[in-house]
Design a protein around this motif. Sequence first.
Motif, PDB file in Angstrom:
ATOM      1  N   ARG A  49       0.858  -1.177   0.000  1.00  0.00           N
ATOM      2  CA  ARG A  49       0.000   0.000   0.000  1.00  0.00           C
ATOM      3  C   ARG A  49       0.897   1.231   0.000  1.00  0.00           C
ATOM      4  NH1 ARG A  49      -4.428  -2.220   4.179  1.00  0.00           N
ATOM      5  NH2 ARG A  49      -5.758  -3.177   2.613  1.00  0.00           N
ATOM      6  N   GLN A  51       1.449   4.784   1.877  1.00  0.00           N
ATOM      7  CA  GLN A  51       1.085   5.547   3.072  1.00  0.00           C
ATOM      8  C   GLN A  51       1.161   7.038   2.766  1.00  0.00           C
ATOM      9  OE1 GLN A  51       2.105   4.003   6.925  1.00  0.00           O
ATOM     10  NE2 GLN A  51       2.883   6.002   7.548  1.00  0.00           N
ATOM     11  N   ARG A  58      -6.419  12.864  14.133  1.00  0.00           N
ATOM     12  CA  ARG A  58      -7.426  12.016  13.492  1.00  0.00           C
ATOM     13  C   ARG A  58      -8.174  12.773  12.406  1.00  0.00           C
ATOM     14  NH1 ARG A  58     -13.081  10.722  14.965  1.00  0.00           N
ATOM     15  NH2 ARG A  58     -13.531   8.639  14.161  1.00  0.00           N
ATOM     16  N   TYR A  78      -7.583   3.452   3.585  1.00  0.00           N
ATOM     17  CA  TYR A  78      -7.774   2.888   4.917  1.00  0.00           C
ATOM     18  C   TYR A  78      -7.107   3.769   5.960  1.00  0.00           C
ATOM     19  CZ  TYR A  78      -8.422  -1.183   1.900  1.00  0.00           C
ATOM     20  OH  TYR A  78      -8.823  -2.030   0.914  1.00  0.00           O
ATOM     21  N   LEU A  80      -5.731   3.574   9.673  1.00  0.00           N
ATOM     22  CA  LEU A  80      -5.329   2.635  10.717  1.00  0.00           C
ATOM     23  C   LEU A  80      -4.941   3.430  11.951  1.00  0.00           C
ATOM     24  CD1 LEU A  80      -2.918   0.578   8.458  1.00  0.00           C
ATOM     25  CD2 LEU A  80      -5.272   0.003   8.990  1.00  0.00           C
ATOM     26  N   TYR A  81      -5.180   2.853  13.103  1.00  0.00           N
ATOM     27  CA  TYR A  81      -4.802   3.520  14.346  1.00  0.00           C
ATOM     28  C   TYR A  81      -3.891   2.610  15.140  1.00  0.00           C
ATOM     29  CZ  TYR A  81      -5.069   5.807  18.893  1.00  0.00           C
ATOM     30  OH  TYR A  81      -4.754   6.425  20.072  1.00  0.00           O
ATOM     31  N   HIS A  82      -2.679   3.071  15.355  1.00  0.00           N
ATOM     32  CA  HIS A  82      -1.715   2.401  16.231  1.00  0.00           C
ATOM     33  C   HIS A  82      -1.303   3.454  17.250  1.00  0.00           C
ATOM     34  CE1 HIS A  82      -1.123  -0.202  12.559  1.00  0.00           C
ATOM     35  NE2 HIS A  82      -1.487  -1.053  13.493  1.00  0.00           N
ATOM     36  N   PHE A  86      -2.298   7.884  13.783  1.00  0.00           N
ATOM     37  CA  PHE A  86      -3.167   7.440  12.700  1.00  0.00           C
ATOM     38  C   PHE A  86      -2.324   7.334  11.437  1.00  0.00           C
ATOM     39  CE2 PHE A  86      -5.922   9.447  15.733  1.00  0.00           C
ATOM     40  CZ  PHE A  86      -7.033   8.618  15.764  1.00  0.00           C
ATOM     41  N   LYS A  87      -2.686   6.347  10.600  1.00  0.00           N
ATOM     42  CA  LYS A  87      -2.010   6.177   9.315  1.00  0.00           C
ATOM     43  C   LYS A  87      -3.079   6.127   8.232  1.00  0.00           C
ATOM     44  CE  LYS A  87       1.486   3.218  11.422  1.00  0.00           C
ATOM     45  NZ  LYS A  87       2.058   1.867  11.444  1.00  0.00           N
ATOM     46  N   ARG A  89      -3.455   4.807   4.550  1.00  0.00           N
ATOM     47  CA  ARG A  89      -2.828   3.990   3.511  1.00  0.00           C
ATOM     48  C   ARG A  89      -3.833   3.742   2.400  1.00  0.00           C
ATOM     49  NH1 ARG A  89       0.728  -0.397   7.025  1.00  0.00           N
ATOM     50  NH2 ARG A  89       2.170   1.153   7.861  1.00  0.00           N
ATOM     51  N   ASP A 118       1.995  -4.387   3.508  1.00  0.00           N
ATOM     52  CA  ASP A 118       0.816  -4.458   4.368  1.00  0.00           C
ATOM     53  C   ASP A 118      -0.047  -5.633   3.918  1.00  0.00           C
ATOM     54  OD1 ASP A 118      -1.042  -3.772   6.300  1.00  0.00           O
ATOM     55  OD2 ASP A 118      -1.472  -1.786   5.488  1.00  0.00           O
TER      56      ASP A 118
END
Length: 125
Positions: A49, A51, A58, A78, A80-82, A86-87, A89, A118
Amino acid sequence: MHKLFFFFLLFTNTLLAQSQVKAQDSLANELVAKHKKLSAAHRSMLGYRIQLYFGSDRNQAIEMKTEFNQIYPKTNAYILYHQPNFKLRVGDFKQRLEAMKFFKEIQPEYNSAFIVQDEVRLPEE
């Protein structure tokens, strides 16, 4: 007499070997069927993917996703939350070459973008 006994042993060994092969074929077919069933349920694979965003805001991730979806409606995006970041991708590319082609297309608009490995979704059949 010895020849008859030899042929009897050969015949029984052949039958025994054939039944073992059939049992192994049956087991192999069963394993293949299980693999297909699991693969159908889990429609993803390791791929690539691009990024576009990485940060703790957010709202900025959501805004970038909305903007991206307007420009490229056919490409999945998409968030993503880590924790705590936030990411954003985009794409579901099986091969890095596919990702690189799309990356070059969007790079002028997203100059901080980069390609990442990914779990990607496979297309519906």
